[in-house]
Design a protein around this motif. Structure first.
Motif, PDB file in Angstrom:
ATOM      1  N   CYS A 129       0.797  -1.233   0.000  1.00 20.02           N
ATOM      2  CA  CYS A 129       0.000   0.000   0.000  1.00 20.02           C
ATOM      3  C   CYS A 129       0.826   1.278   0.000  1.00 20.02           C
ATOM      4  N   HIS A 130       2.074   1.169   0.493  1.00 19.79           N
ATOM      5  CA  HIS A 130       2.861   2.413   0.535  1.00 19.79           C
ATOM      6  C   HIS A 130       4.350   2.108   0.416  1.00 19.79           C
ATOM      7  N   GLU A 131       5.030   2.976  -0.317  1.00 19.38           N
ATOM      8  CA  GLU A 131       6.466   2.839  -0.545  1.00 19.38           C
ATOM      9  C   GLU A 131       7.260   2.695   0.768  1.00 19.38           C
ATOM     10  N   THR A 132       6.900   3.500   1.774  1.00 22.12           N
ATOM     11  CA  THR A 132       7.672   3.466   3.034  1.00 22.12           C
ATOM     12  C   THR A 132       7.537   2.090   3.693  1.00 22.12           C
ATOM     13  N   ALA A 133       6.324   1.537   3.670  1.00 26.24           N
ATOM     14  CA  ALA A 133       6.101   0.222   4.281  1.00 26.24           C
ATOM     15  C   ALA A 133       6.830  -0.848   3.466  1.00 26.24           C
ATOM     16  N   VAL A 147       5.288   4.372   9.559  1.00 25.97           N
ATOM     17  CA  VAL A 147       4.766   4.037   8.225  1.00 25.97           C
ATOM     18  C   VAL A 147       3.239   4.002   8.243  1.00 25.97           C
ATOM     19  N   SER A 148       2.652   3.617   9.371  1.00 25.72           N
ATOM     20  CA  SER A 148       1.184   3.620   9.461  1.00 25.72           C
ATOM     21  C   SER A 148       0.655   5.053   9.375  1.00 25.72           C
ATOM     22  N   ALA A 149       1.357   5.981  10.028  1.00 24.36           N
ATOM     23  CA  ALA A 149       0.929   7.390   9.998  1.00 24.36           C
ATOM     24  C   ALA A 149       1.042   7.948   8.585  1.00 24.36           C
ATOM     25  N   VAL A 150       2.155   7.625   7.935  1.00 26.96           N
ATOM     26  CA  VAL A 150       2.369   8.123   6.570  1.00 26.96           C
ATOM     27  C   VAL A 150       1.293   7.564   5.634  1.00 26.96           C
ATOM     28  N   LEU A 151       0.988   6.288   5.799  1.00 22.72           N
ATOM     29  CA  LEU A 151      -0.029   5.652   4.954  1.00 22.72           C
ATOM     30  C   LEU A 151      -1.410   6.271   5.215  1.00 22.72           C
ATOM     31  N   ALA A 152      -1.737   6.432   6.493  1.00 23.66           N
ATOM     32  CA  ALA A 152      -3.045   7.010   6.825  1.00 23.66           C
ATOM     33  C   ALA A 152      -3.148   8.417   6.232  1.00 23.66           C
ATOM     34  N   HIS A 153      -2.069   9.179   6.346  1.00 25.57           N
ATOM     35  CA  HIS A 153      -2.092  10.547   5.801  1.00 25.57           C
ATOM     36  C   HIS A 153      -2.273  10.524   4.286  1.00 25.57           C
ATOM     37  N   ALA A 154      -1.565   9.603   3.632  1.00 16.42           N
ATOM     38  CA  ALA A 154      -1.662   9.522   2.166  1.00 16.42           C
ATOM     39  C   ALA A 154      -3.086   9.201   1.732  1.00 16.42           C
ATOM     40  N   ARG A 155      -3.804   8.497   2.581  1.00 17.85           N
ATOM     41  CA  ARG A 155      -5.188   8.128   2.255  1.00 17.85           C
ATOM     42  C   ARG A 155      -6.197   9.176   2.677  1.00 17.85           C
ATOM     43  N   GLY A 156      -5.688  10.228   3.319  1.00 19.59           N
ATOM     44  CA  GLY A 156      -6.589  11.281   3.791  1.00 19.59           C
ATOM     45  C   GLY A 156      -7.310  10.880   5.065  1.00 19.59           C
ATOM     46  N   ASP A 195      13.927  11.980  12.500  1.00 16.19           N
ATOM     47  CA  ASP A 195      14.237  13.240  11.819  1.00 16.19           C
ATOM     48  C   ASP A 195      13.520  13.306  10.472  1.00 16.19           C
ATOM     49  N   ALA A 196      13.571  12.196   9.745  1.00 10.00           N
ATOM     50  CA  ALA A 196      12.941  12.163   8.413  1.00 10.00           C
ATOM     51  C   ALA A 196      11.430  12.352   8.537  1.00 10.00           C
ATOM     52  N   PHE A 197      10.829  11.694   9.505  1.00  8.60           N
ATOM     53  CA  PHE A 197       9.376  11.775   9.719  1.00  8.60           C
ATOM     54  C   PHE A 197       8.971  13.226  10.018  1.00  8.60           C
ATOM     55  N   LEU A 198       9.827  13.905  10.780  1.00  7.72           N
ATOM     56  CA  LEU A 198       9.505  15.289  11.168  1.00  7.72           C
ATOM     57  C   LEU A 198       9.914  16.300  10.107  1.00  7.72           C
ATOM     58  N   VAL A 234      17.729   4.082   2.340  1.00  8.04           N
ATOM     59  CA  VAL A 234      16.651   4.205   1.367  1.00  8.04           C
ATOM     60  C   VAL A 234      15.299   4.336   2.090  1.00  8.04           C
ATOM     61  N   PHE A 235      15.150   3.589   3.180  1.00  5.39           N
ATOM     62  CA  PHE A 235      13.915   3.697   3.966  1.00  5.39           C
ATOM     63  C   PHE A 235      13.768   5.123   4.520  1.00  5.39           C
ATOM     64  N   CYS A 236      14.857   5.645   5.085  1.00  9.22           N
ATOM     65  CA  CYS A 236      14.798   7.000   5.660  1.00  9.22           C
ATOM     66  C   CYS A 236      14.468   8.049   4.602  1.00  9.22           C
ATOM     67  N   ARG A 237      15.067   7.911   3.434  1.00  6.61           N
ATOM     68  CA  ARG A 237      14.815   8.915   2.387  1.00  6.61           C
ATOM     69  C   ARG A 237      13.339   8.887   1.961  1.00  6.61           C
ATOM     70  N   ALA A 238      12.746   7.665   1.944  1.00  4.74           N
ATOM     71  CA  ALA A 238      11.331   7.570   1.569  1.00  4.74           C
ATOM     72  C   ALA A 238      10.464   8.228   2.644  1.00  4.74           C
ATOM     73  N   VAL A 239      10.811   7.983   3.909  1.00  9.07           N
ATOM     74  CA  VAL A 239      10.030   8.613   5.000  1.00  9.07           C
ATOM     75  C   VAL A 239      10.148  10.135   4.876  1.00  9.07           C
ATOM     76  N   GLU A 240      11.338  10.594   4.559  1.00  7.91           N
ATOM     77  CA  GLU A 240      11.560  12.043   4.407  1.00  7.91           C
ATOM     78  C   GLU A 240      10.707  12.604   3.248  1.00  7.91           C
ATOM     79  N   ARG A 241      10.696  11.883   2.134  1.00  3.31           N
ATOM     80  CA  ARG A 241       9.902  12.341   0.973  1.00  3.31           C
ATOM     81  C   ARG A 241       8.429  12.449   1.311  1.00  3.31           C
ATOM     82  N   HIS A 242       7.963  11.564   2.196  1.00  6.54           N
ATOM     83  CA  HIS A 242       6.534  11.546   2.510  1.00  6.54           C
ATOM     84  C   HIS A 242       6.222  12.289   3.804  1.00  6.54           C
TER      85      HIS A 242
END
Ligand code: HEM
Length: 486
Positions: free
Chosen positions: A69-73, A282-291, A373-376, A397-405
């Protein structure tokens, strides 16, 4: 396709279990633990009061479920499946009797030479130290030459490169990485406490039995440093049942050996307690991506709540009663340094030859802080070059994806989004607290007398000529990071 209803139920269950694990009500907690099939029965030498190890199997399964469902996951799942050998912290099979026969000599050689490495009372005489260094290196080199069949070792490493994990299982690969890293650091310093003479060396050819596997291992993990790193030397230095595996100071006083182990355990335990944080991130990022802002709020709260026990792992251990200040600088920290150059393409000119200098380990390589840091949306602490040298590629690579999102800067200030903002603010507050405490504790540890050596940190190698100037220099990094933590 991921089922949204399933995700909401899983999130709610996740929050419920998290709250339950932290519940002061013993009966409830016992029921929860009794139903768990993971590590709770194992001895927990470093348990944090009020916190139990999470139900790892469940979290790992949920991360896998989110992978579609999400790149970060997907990247976190990939990191855990491959580098983690299916677990987090990564699993390392240190029982060498289970290793392929060609690799076993490395562990046997460790057993043989480790007691020769440390000394309780270090000499200040260069000649005495030179003799110790030469004798240790000669012995280690001789054992490696005699016992290691490099052709067979290379065949195994090549098999792993080709994906033959049936002949070289990933958890064995991880433990072998830790063992070779240990041998390299032992060869590099050759006597513990680290002494001035070794610090002044500019380059040092390592035995082939340590350099050939290293190039395979580093290439596999996507790193290019000659030195070990936080993953190879600390996180992977524990058995699946949490026993400390490779010692620096075997046979020395309890003050030294327990300080060494307690220090290593902080880095391992940060990753044990980090798993629920990564899951929540990753759950927070996914939930946010889904609105799904309510779901996002629940997960942001989980990150903030998990941080308290996690940072306690640092607060409760990095002090004199657990990690003796009198033992740490001389008997622990030095081993993790590197401070050697490698001849070849490089930026530094020395005697006509180009030399690239590599530094050793630092807490700045810990995955948890990079993820937070990436999440924030706080820029990485380490430079690109340093990341590529010392942080495994899948972690980067995981950190960079979290940062992008990272969505913090896009949140509105009212309604549920305002509440999410508040939770993220709480995480920032806790990180600031950590960085403030870390600044003063680090200084206390680094100011200890160590007349046998020049000022040095493991992560920054040789420093200024005197310790006061060196501390000032190091303080700038920590103050700078504190200022960025907003
Ligand atoms: C006595 C033990 C320790 C000392 C003396 C120490 C010292 C330092 C120093 C001097 C720095 C700044 C220079 C650099 O980047 O290397 C630093 C950075 C850092 N250290 Fe430590 N450290 C210790 C233990 C730890 C532990 C146990 C952790 C976490 C598990 C940690 C996490 C960090 C992080 C994340 C940074 C990067 C800056 C930041 O994010 O605030 N350190 N440390």
């Amino acid at each position: 396709m991921f089922d949204i209803v399933g995700f909401i139920i899983l999130s709610a269950l996740g929050s419920f279990f998290t709250a339950l694990a932290a519940s002061p009500k013993k009966q409830l907690k016992l029921w929860f633990l009794a139903s768990s099939k993971t590590i709770h029965d194992e001895p927990q030498p470093f348990s944090v009061p009020g916190v139990e190890k999470s139900d790892d199997a469940k979290l790992l399964q949920e991360i896998n479920n989110m992978a579609d469902c999400h790149e970060t996951a997907a990247l976190l799942a990939d990191l855990i499946r491959k580098d983690g050998a299916g677990c987090w912290p990564p699993r390392a099979e240190h029982d060498h009797t289970a290793w392929p026969a060609a690799l076993r000599p490395y562990r046997e050689i460790y057993e043989e030479v480790a007691p020769l490495l440390p000394t309780e009372h270090v000499s200040l005489d260069d000649e005495v130290n030179k003799a110790r260094i030469t004798s240790f290196r000669t012995r280690l080199q001789q054992l490696l030459h005699e016992r290691v069949d490099l052709t067979q070792v290379e065949a195994l490493l090549a098999a792993a490169d080709a994906g033959r994990w049936d002949v070289f299982p990933r958890d064995t690969y991880n433990a072998f990485y830790a063992c070779v890293a240990w041998c390299r650091h032992a060869y590099r310093w050759a006597t513990i406490p680290v002494v001035r003479l070794a610090q002044l060396e500019k380059t040092l050819p390592l035995p082939q039995e340590l350099s050939l596997p290293w190039s395979y291992l580093q290439s596999h993990f996507g790193l290019c440093s000659e030195s070990g790193n936080n993953t190879s030397n600390l996180v992977l230095n524990f058995t699946p049942s949490d026993t400390y595996a490779l010692q620096i100071n075997p046979g020395l006083s309890q003050r030294v050996t327990t300080s060494e182990e307690a220090f290593a355990r902080v880095f391992h335990e940060v990753e044990v307690l980090g798993l629920p944080v990564y899951h929540a991130v990753v759950s927070a990022v996914l939930a946010h991506a889904r609105g799904d802002m309510v779901g996002c709020l629940v997960q942001a709260r989980r990150v903030a709540a998990q941080l308290r026990p996690l940072l306690s792992s640092y607060y409760d251990r990095v002090h004199d009663a657990r990690i003796a200040k009198s033992a740490w600088l001389s008997h622990v920290q030095g081993f993790y340094a590197w401070g050697l150059g490698l001849e070849g393409e490089g930026e530094r000119q020395q005697g006509g030859k180009e030399v690239v200098k590599f530094d050793g380990l630092s807490g700045n390589q810990v995955l948890l802080f990079q993820v937070l840091d990436a999440f924030l949306g706080i820029e990485p602490y380490l430079s690109e070059e340093n990341l590529n040298r010392n942080v495994p590629e899948k972690q980067r690579v995981f950190c960079r994806a979290v940062e992008r999102h990272s969505f913090r800067s896009r949140l509105r200030s009212d309604g549920v989004e305002g509440q999410i903002r508040g939770e993220l603010g709480e995480i920032v507050k806790r990180l600031r607290l950590f960085r403030t405490a870390h600044r003063s504790r680090a200084k206390a540890y680094l100011s200890q007398p160590a007349p046998e050596r020049l000022p040095m940190t493991a992560g920054k190698s040789l420093l200024k000529e005197d310790m006061d100037q060196s501390l000032e220099y190091l303080d700038e990094f920590m103050v700078g990071r504190l200022a960025q933590t907003v």
